[in-house]
Design a protein around this motif. Sequence first.
Motif, short mmCIF file in Angstrom:
data_model
loop_
_atom_site.label_atom_id
_atom_site.label_comp_id
_atom_site.label_asym_id
_atom_site.label_seq_id
_atom_site.Cartn_x
_atom_site.Cartn_y
_atom_site.Cartn_z
N ALA A 150 -52.78 73.14 -54.03
CA ALA A 150 -53.15 71.81 -54.51
C ALA A 150 -53.54 70.89 -53.35
O ALA A 150 -54.47 70.08 -53.47
CB ALA A 150 -51.99 71.21 -55.30
N LYS A 151 -52.85 71.02 -52.23
CA LYS A 151 -53.20 70.22 -51.06
C LYS A 151 -54.62 70.52 -50.59
O LYS A 151 -55.39 69.60 -50.28
CB LYS A 151 -52.20 70.49 -49.93
CG LYS A 151 -52.46 69.69 -48.66
CD LYS A 151 -51.42 69.98 -47.60
CE LYS A 151 -51.69 69.19 -46.32
NZ LYS A 151 -50.67 69.47 -45.28
N ALA A 152 -54.98 71.80 -50.56
CA ALA A 152 -56.34 72.17 -50.16
C ALA A 152 -57.35 71.63 -51.17
O ALA A 152 -58.46 71.22 -50.80
CB ALA A 152 -56.45 73.69 -50.05
N GLY A 153 -56.98 71.62 -52.44
CA GLY A 153 -57.87 71.08 -53.46
C GLY A 153 -58.13 69.60 -53.26
O GLY A 153 -59.26 69.11 -53.42
N GLN A 154 -57.09 68.85 -52.88
CA GLN A 154 -57.26 67.43 -52.63
C GLN A 154 -58.15 67.20 -51.40
O GLN A 154 -58.99 66.28 -51.38
CB GLN A 154 -55.91 66.76 -52.44
CG GLN A 154 -55.97 65.24 -52.52
CD GLN A 154 -54.63 64.64 -52.90
OE1 GLN A 154 -53.63 65.34 -53.08
NE2 GLN A 154 -54.59 63.30 -53.02
N GLN A 155 -57.99 68.04 -50.40
CA GLN A 155 -58.86 67.95 -49.23
C GLN A 155 -60.31 68.27 -49.59
O GLN A 155 -61.24 67.65 -49.07
CB GLN A 155 -58.36 68.91 -48.15
CG GLN A 155 -57.02 68.50 -47.55
CD GLN A 155 -56.40 69.59 -46.69
OE1 GLN A 155 -56.80 70.77 -46.76
NE2 GLN A 155 -55.41 69.23 -45.88
N ALA A 156 -60.50 69.22 -50.49
CA ALA A 156 -61.85 69.57 -50.95
C ALA A 156 -62.49 68.38 -51.66
O ALA A 156 -63.70 68.13 -51.51
CB ALA A 156 -61.80 70.78 -51.87
N ALA A 157 -61.70 67.63 -52.42
CA ALA A 157 -62.22 66.45 -53.11
C ALA A 157 -62.78 65.44 -52.11
O ALA A 157 -63.85 64.86 -52.33
CB ALA A 157 -61.13 65.81 -53.96
N GLU A 158 -62.07 65.26 -51.01
CA GLU A 158 -62.53 64.34 -49.97
C GLU A 158 -63.86 64.80 -49.40
O GLU A 158 -64.76 63.99 -49.13
CB GLU A 158 -61.48 64.23 -48.86
CG GLU A 158 -60.16 63.62 -49.33
CD GLU A 158 -59.08 63.72 -48.26
OE1 GLU A 158 -59.38 64.22 -47.14
OE2 GLU A 158 -57.92 63.31 -48.53
N GLN A 159 -64.01 66.11 -49.20
CA GLN A 159 -65.26 66.66 -48.66
C GLN A 159 -66.43 66.48 -49.63
O GLN A 159 -67.56 66.24 -49.21
CB GLN A 159 -65.08 68.14 -48.33
CG GLN A 159 -64.08 68.42 -47.22
CD GLN A 159 -63.91 69.91 -46.95
OE1 GLN A 159 -64.81 70.71 -47.23
NE2 GLN A 159 -62.77 70.30 -46.40
N LEU A 160 -66.14 66.59 -50.92
CA LEU A 160 -67.22 66.52 -51.91
C LEU A 160 -67.70 65.10 -52.17
O LEU A 160 -68.80 64.91 -52.71
CB LEU A 160 -66.74 67.13 -53.24
CG LEU A 160 -66.42 68.63 -53.23
CD1 LEU A 160 -65.97 69.08 -54.62
CD2 LEU A 160 -67.63 69.44 -52.79
N MET A 161 -66.92 64.10 -51.79
CA MET A 161 -67.30 62.71 -52.10
C MET A 161 -68.60 62.31 -51.43
O MET A 161 -69.32 61.43 -51.93
CB MET A 161 -66.17 61.77 -51.67
CG MET A 161 -64.89 61.90 -52.50
SD MET A 161 -65.16 61.72 -54.28
CE MET A 161 -65.77 60.03 -54.35
N ALA A 162 -68.94 62.92 -50.30
CA ALA A 162 -70.17 62.55 -49.59
C ALA A 162 -71.42 62.95 -50.37
O ALA A 162 -72.47 62.32 -50.24
CB ALA A 162 -70.19 63.21 -48.21
N ASP A 163 -71.33 63.98 -51.18
CA ASP A 163 -72.45 64.44 -52.00
C ASP A 163 -71.88 64.99 -53.29
O ASP A 163 -71.77 66.20 -53.48
CB ASP A 163 -73.24 65.52 -51.25
CG ASP A 163 -74.49 65.95 -52.01
OD1 ASP A 163 -74.87 65.25 -52.98
OD2 ASP A 163 -75.05 67.01 -51.66
N LEU A 164 -71.50 64.08 -54.17
CA LEU A 164 -70.73 64.42 -55.36
C LEU A 164 -71.54 65.30 -56.33
O LEU A 164 -72.62 64.92 -56.76
CB LEU A 164 -70.27 63.15 -56.08
CG LEU A 164 -69.16 63.31 -57.12
CD1 LEU A 164 -67.86 63.75 -56.44
CD2 LEU A 164 -68.96 61.99 -57.86
N PRO A 165 -71.01 66.47 -56.67
CA PRO A 165 -71.68 67.31 -57.68
C PRO A 165 -71.34 66.80 -59.08
O PRO A 165 -70.51 65.90 -59.23
CB PRO A 165 -71.05 68.68 -57.43
CG PRO A 165 -69.66 68.35 -56.98
CD PRO A 165 -69.79 67.08 -56.15
#
Length: 333
Positions: free
Chosen positions: A225-240
Amino acid sequence: MAETVSIKEVAARAGVSPGTVSNVLNRPEKVAGSTRSRVEQVIRELGFVRHGSASTLRAGHSRTIGLSVIDIGNPFFTDVAAGVEDLASERGYAVILGNSSGSRSKEERNLLVFAEQRVRGVLITPSDDDSRRLERLRSRGISVVLVDHPAERPDQCAVSVNDVVGGSMAATHLLEGGAERLVYVAGPATMRQCRERREGAERALAAAGRDPAELRVTEMPAMTAKAGQQAAEQLMADLPDAVFCANDLLALGLLRGLLQAGVRVPEQVSLIGYDDIDFAAASTVSLSSIRQPTYQLGRVATELLMDECDNPETHAHQQIMFQPELVVRESTR
């Protein structure tokens, strides 16, 4: 059973005394690093396993089986373990659990402990596709059944789920909901499950007349879940507008990260996970997922292992592959 290697043979090969070998095994802090490394290398080369209790030694094996999983913190593996333990208990066996955390070296240590305890057999979800360490177990007369991993050879029992089909189901559902910019969030590519679920997603794109290369892949170091939250931060720059996560823990962490950032799910981003753990239905926005028969995986694998141990002359190796199921909830359109 296969012939065992003695401490004296290890000592002779390593050029040390039997007492030094004993110290490496029982009091490694008392042995110089270079000597300890040399002895440990010989132990691996010769396949030396120290003996457990005298009663176990006389029988040649104990009434235990070993279970090695990738992440016991993942409810998927907890449910698999429940299936294993229930059937083992019914048959009068205890289960020794080893958690590899996806680490090959830790997995090897777990397998060594299983061998030392003279387990009757081993159930394992391997951390990678290298089968040599499993072959060493078989050479000692220890039966091995793969769990959540297909067999590469006909003389190997395995119980798995069709992850290519599951990945295709997940991506197809997102595409049918209008997804244009699809992202796949996964764990390390060394994990077979991640690779095959990605392959399924790419097949779904091709079947929809889209270029499989359109699939954006975000690889995380862990499937938590922690890695998933980090992935969310990465995706915010170019939201799918749609995300397929390789398991539910990643998806639940991603969901939390998106909601904290003010992203509406599924209005702005459709999200689907994989495994259908209990928490999926209980999340703030209930999570769509690909269901796997986790308890049944563990129970059927144990049945195969018991049959191979008890009936080695008549046992027929089986490779059983279950089919996954799409579960639609609030997180997808």
